[in-house]
Design an enzyme around this catalytic site. Structure first.
Site, PDB file in Angstrom:
ATOM      1  N   GLU A  42       2.635   0.490   0.270  1.00  0.00           N
ATOM      2  CA  GLU A  42       2.296  -0.190  -0.974  1.00  0.00           C
ATOM      3  C   GLU A  42       3.747   0.111  -1.781  1.00  0.00           C
ATOM      4  O   GLU A  42       3.783   1.294  -2.219  1.00  0.00           O
ATOM      5  CB  GLU A  42       1.456   0.142  -1.727  1.00  0.00           C
ATOM      6  CG  GLU A  42       0.050  -0.317  -0.988  1.00  0.00           C
ATOM      7  CD  GLU A  42      -0.474  -1.719  -1.184  1.00  0.00           C
ATOM      8  OE1 GLU A  42      -0.069  -2.221  -2.328  1.00  0.00           O
ATOM      9  OE2 GLU A  42      -1.113  -2.277  -0.391  1.00  0.00           O
TER      10      GLU A  42
ATOM     11  N   ASP B 118       2.811  -6.095   1.021  1.00  0.00           N
ATOM     12  CA  ASP B 118       2.472  -4.621   1.046  1.00  0.00           C
ATOM     13  C   ASP B 118       1.166  -4.276   1.888  1.00  0.00           C
ATOM     14  O   ASP B 118       0.169  -5.189   1.771  1.00  0.00           O
ATOM     15  CB  ASP B 118       2.300  -4.099  -0.419  1.00  0.00           C
ATOM     16  CG  ASP B 118       3.650  -4.212  -1.016  1.00  0.00           C
ATOM     17  OD1 ASP B 118       4.099  -3.046  -1.254  1.00  0.00           O
ATOM     18  OD2 ASP B 118       3.896  -5.348  -1.489  1.00  0.00           O
TER      19      ASP B 118
ATOM     20  N   ASP C  24       1.099 -11.679   3.494  1.00  0.00           N
ATOM     21  CA  ASP C  24       1.367 -10.859   2.403  1.00  0.00           C
ATOM     22  C   ASP C  24       2.496  -9.558   2.618  1.00  0.00           C
ATOM     23  O   ASP C  24       2.845  -9.692   3.914  1.00  0.00           O
ATOM     24  CB  ASP C  24      -0.102 -10.064   1.811  1.00  0.00           C
ATOM     25  CG  ASP C  24       0.249  -8.892   1.202  1.00  0.00           C
ATOM     26  OD1 ASP C  24       0.610  -8.983   0.064  1.00  0.00           O
ATOM     27  OD2 ASP C  24      -0.447  -7.685   1.400  1.00  0.00           O
TER      28      ASP C  24
ATOM     29  N   LYS D 137      -0.083 -16.928  -5.110  1.00  0.00           N
ATOM     30  CA  LYS D 137      -0.011 -16.871  -3.637  1.00  0.00           C
ATOM     31  C   LYS D 137      -0.620 -18.217  -2.963  1.00  0.00           C
ATOM     32  O   LYS D 137       0.267 -18.909  -2.352  1.00  0.00           O
ATOM     33  CB  LYS D 137      -0.836 -15.729  -3.141  1.00  0.00           C
ATOM     34  CG  LYS D 137      -0.124 -14.231  -3.436  1.00  0.00           C
ATOM     35  CD  LYS D 137      -0.857 -13.137  -2.713  1.00  0.00           C
ATOM     36  CE  LYS D 137      -0.095 -12.077  -3.004  1.00  0.00           C
ATOM     37  NZ  LYS D 137      -0.181 -10.909  -1.593  1.00  0.00           N
TER      38      LYS D 137
END
Ligand SMILES: [Mg+2]
EC number: 3.1.3.3
Length: 211
Positions: A20, A13, A11, A144
């Site tokens: 973020e 952030d 991932d 994802k």
């Protein structure tokens, strides 16, 4: 594309980077507090990710594209990220990043951090400013997971030789699709569902897990 020994997908952030990005962009709109609260709810899994992202991006409407450069210089890479990507490459692996954040920022930081391929959302721009809309399909939890599967297929990497690393509820689907799902710097719901929890915010902790 040549075959790889294994695939690591992170991932972005709060995993690849400590920030973020949407909160940094919200600073530019003077709407940090509300966007930060909404992001935290989405990462805990309290609300639907795509719905939440659309409303958070609406809060960015009117921010000029010149803000991208100011945001880029504020990004703090997670400690150990370059050591991790170098270790993956040394062992014949490939590093992917799949993000519910934005190409506009990730495109300039991912190559420098040793990331080989990445996928994220795009922010619609009208007359040099953000329109408040997401351009194209939203990279959500399902996207994802399908990115991880797609990349593994392209690289001829068996599912068992994939590692997914994330902190948010939208990472859980790719973590269960992977051979090993690692909760990193993660929310309680993510820790509870992961194969493995890494506590220290240092990506070098992942290196001993590499095949
Ligand atoms: Mg995250």
């Amino acid at each position: 594309m040549t075959a790889a020994r294994f695939l690591v997908v992170l991932d972005a952030d709060s995993t690849l980077i400590q920030d973020e990005v949407i909160e940094l962009l919200a600073d530019e709109a003077g709407r940090r507090a509300e966007v930060q609260a909404a992001t935290e709810a989405a990462m805990r899994g309290d609300v639907d990710f795509a719905t939440s992202l659309r409303s958070r991006v609406e809060a960015l409407a009117g921010v000029g594209t010149d803000a991208f450069e100011r945001v880029r210089v504020r990004i703090r890479p997670t400690p150990g990220v370059r050591e991790l990507t170098a270790a993956v490459h040394q062992r014949g692996g490939v590093v992917g990043v799949v993000s519910g954040g934005f190409h506009e920022i990730l495109d300039s930081i991912a190559p420098d951090l040793g990331v080989d391929r990445w996928r994220a959302n795009r922010l619609a721009v009208v007359d040099g400013a953000l329109s408040g809309r997401v351009d194209g399909a939203i990279v959500d939890a399902a996207a994802k997971a399908s990115s991880l599967r797609e990349w593994a297929g392209e690289l001829d990497v068996p599912p068992a030789a994939t590692i997914a690393i994330g902190d948010g509820a939208n990472d859980l689907e790719m973590m269960s699709a992977a051979g090993l799902g690692v909760a990193f710097n993660a929310k309680p719901a993510v820790r509870a569902s992961a194969n493995l929890v890494v506590g220290p915010q240092d990506l070098r902790e992942i290196i001993p897990l590499l095949p």
